[in-house]
Design a protein around this motif. Sequence first.
Motif, PDB file in Angstrom:
ATOM      1  N   THR A  60     -11.249  -4.827   4.621  1.00 56.09           N
ATOM      2  CA  THR A  60     -10.809  -3.890   5.663  1.00 56.09           C
ATOM      3  C   THR A  60     -10.453  -2.577   4.986  1.00 56.09           C
ATOM      4  OG1 THR A  60      -8.402  -4.241   5.672  1.00 56.09           O
ATOM      5  CG2 THR A  60      -9.758  -5.900   6.807  1.00 56.09           C
ATOM      6  N   ASP A  61     -10.424  -1.497   5.746  1.00 54.81           N
ATOM      7  CA  ASP A  61     -10.268  -0.199   5.081  1.00 54.81           C
ATOM      8  C   ASP A  61      -9.143   0.682   5.615  1.00 54.81           C
ATOM      9  OD1 ASP A  61     -11.295   0.513   7.517  1.00 54.81           O
ATOM     10  OD2 ASP A  61     -13.220   1.237   6.748  1.00 54.81           O
ATOM     11  N   SER A  62      -8.324   0.173   6.529  1.00 55.44           N
ATOM     12  CA  SER A  62      -7.243   1.002   7.064  1.00 55.44           C
ATOM     13  C   SER A  62      -6.037   0.975   6.134  1.00 55.44           C
ATOM     14  CB  SER A  62      -6.810   0.522   8.453  1.00 55.44           C
ATOM     15  OG  SER A  62      -7.826   0.757   9.402  1.00 55.44           O
ATOM     16  N   ASP A  63      -5.479   2.126   5.866  1.00 55.89           N
ATOM     17  CA  ASP A  63      -4.297   2.236   5.033  1.00 55.89           C
ATOM     18  C   ASP A  63      -3.128   1.577   5.765  1.00 55.89           C
ATOM     19  OD1 ASP A  63      -2.604   2.896   3.040  1.00 55.89           O
ATOM     20  OD2 ASP A  63      -2.490   5.033   3.501  1.00 55.89           O
ATOM     21  N   SER A  78     -14.393  -6.980  11.121  1.00 56.90           N
ATOM     22  CA  SER A  78     -13.063  -7.011  11.737  1.00 56.90           C
ATOM     23  C   SER A  78     -13.161  -6.765  13.232  1.00 56.90           C
ATOM     24  CB  SER A  78     -12.153  -5.945  11.120  1.00 56.90           C
ATOM     25  OG  SER A  78     -11.718  -6.321   9.846  1.00 56.90           O
ATOM     26  N   HIS A  94      -3.387  -4.979  11.597  1.00 54.25           N
ATOM     27  CA  HIS A  94      -4.232  -3.793  11.435  1.00 54.25           C
ATOM     28  C   HIS A  94      -3.414  -2.542  11.698  1.00 54.25           C
ATOM     29  CE1 HIS A  94      -7.361  -0.803  12.007  1.00 54.25           C
ATOM     30  NE2 HIS A  94      -6.907  -0.585  13.226  1.00 54.25           N
ATOM     31  N   SER A  95      -3.459  -1.620  10.761  1.00 56.41           N
ATOM     32  CA  SER A  95      -2.755  -0.352  10.915  1.00 56.41           C
ATOM     33  C   SER A  95      -3.603   0.624  11.719  1.00 56.41           C
ATOM     34  CB  SER A  95      -2.447   0.242   9.543  1.00 56.41           C
ATOM     35  OG  SER A  95      -1.955   1.556   9.677  1.00 56.41           O
ATOM     36  N   THR A  96      -3.001   1.225  12.748  1.00 52.81           N
ATOM     37  CA  THR A  96      -3.726   2.203  13.568  1.00 52.81           C
ATOM     38  C   THR A  96      -3.741   3.590  12.940  1.00 52.81           C
ATOM     39  OG1 THR A  96      -1.784   2.904  14.843  1.00 52.81           O
ATOM     40  CG2 THR A  96      -2.999   0.948  15.631  1.00 52.81           C
ATOM     41  N   GLY A  97      -2.938   3.777  11.894  1.00 54.50           N
ATOM     42  CA  GLY A  97      -2.855   5.086  11.259  1.00 54.50           C
ATOM     43  C   GLY A  97      -1.780   5.983  11.837  1.00 54.50           C
ATOM     44  N   ASP A 118      -3.190  -1.942   6.366  1.00 57.94           N
ATOM     45  CA  ASP A 118      -3.591  -3.300   6.755  1.00 57.94           C
ATOM     46  C   ASP A 118      -2.873  -4.298   5.854  1.00 57.94           C
ATOM     47  OD1 ASP A 118      -5.282  -2.254   8.629  1.00 57.94           O
ATOM     48  OD2 ASP A 118      -7.141  -2.721   7.549  1.00 57.94           O
ATOM     49  N   PRO A 147      -5.843   1.204   0.103  1.00 56.71           N
ATOM     50  CA  PRO A 147      -6.135   0.983   1.518  1.00 56.71           C
ATOM     51  C   PRO A 147      -6.829  -0.356   1.745  1.00 56.71           C
ATOM     52  CG  PRO A 147      -6.841   3.174   0.825  1.00 56.71           C
ATOM     53  CD  PRO A 147      -6.501   2.413  -0.418  1.00 56.71           C
ATOM     54  N   GLY A 148      -6.489  -1.009   2.852  1.00 54.99           N
ATOM     55  CA  GLY A 148      -7.198  -2.201   3.286  1.00 54.99           C
ATOM     56  C   GLY A 148      -6.805  -3.479   2.588  1.00 54.99           C
TER      57      GLY A 148
END
Length: 358
Positions: free
Chosen positions: A98-101, A145, A119-122, A103, A82-83
């Motif tokens: 960054t920590d979004s899976d 971020s 940036h991934s919103t999920g 990104d 992730p990130g």
Amino acid sequence: MELPANHFVEVIEALSDSELRVKLTDVQTDIETNRSYWALIDMNMKTITKTNDAAAEEMPTEYWEAESPTGKWTAAWGTNTPGIWGISTDTGDKTQWTDSDGDRNPLWLSDGSGFYYLHSTGVNLGDGAGFEATLAHYDLAARKSTILTYEKGFWGGLNWLIPDVSIVASNGFDDVIGLKMINLLDGTEKQIIETSHLDYVDDLIDEKTGRLLISDHGKFTWYDGKGDIVNQMDWPVDLDEFTRKNPNYSEDGNPYEHPFYEKGVKGGRVGPHGLKSSPDGNYLSYLLGAIGESIDDKVPGVKMVVSKIDGTDPALVLDDYVRMDRDYVWSPSSKRIFIVFSTDAARERAYVGEIPIE
């Protein structure tokens, strides 16, 4: 210059007006052994010399890196972690930025102070499109971020048009080519193209002029950093017998039923492709003729066109039509173009040729 039998070129790099660095693959070598190697080609001496260059270790397909302009950091990301992570050049230490899976795709600012990224919103968009994304900014000093207020949806990738000012973002999915312009100064985004005419569309980011060139069916169109049209012109016609315009062509028509060029009628795909700008920023080059290869082709391969960078004064610079792909290269001085090609008479042999540009 003829290459060794049963070889093809994977990579071609121009070192000067006479010397090339190429990655060759021997198709007859056992696939379990090292089939590819680097070589230097001297076009003046007509020599090919195998080098000791180690083949670059290929990154896993699920892992990518982007080095900062200062050289102090490398931004790394992958599908299994992730990130986006920072890797210090000095120490090799890794820091999660960054920590979004999902990104991905950091575009560094020119001063190395941070980067823009997807940036991934999920939210999973389904149908193989992956995660919904939007544009975000990462501040390196603040380790923070900021998610920006641009459209959320499918974003395929980012490229600078004008560093620190405008971004060309791909947002076409499946059988659609889509490009939009993001202007960071005024916060706008504008859709430039969205079409399923996959075979007839090509684009070029020209760093010297800070303009985006789109070649769509029948037209060349130049856009500035705000996504506004600054110039538009028709594809070239009457350069030779193979570039005559189809009298039944219509701008609103189907390019596969009513193509721009007469030789594309009930034949293979015909048009410009492989757009490149010269290193000095003065010339535009492209291949003109058969796109790909088909049993229906009426055009025996491609010739090359060189024009002024705005597309005016196009001229054919090859005497004959040849079979080649898009991987040709300008010399650093902009005085030569090197191509890899074959002929209909000897399709099993590959040749390297040079085209002088006056």
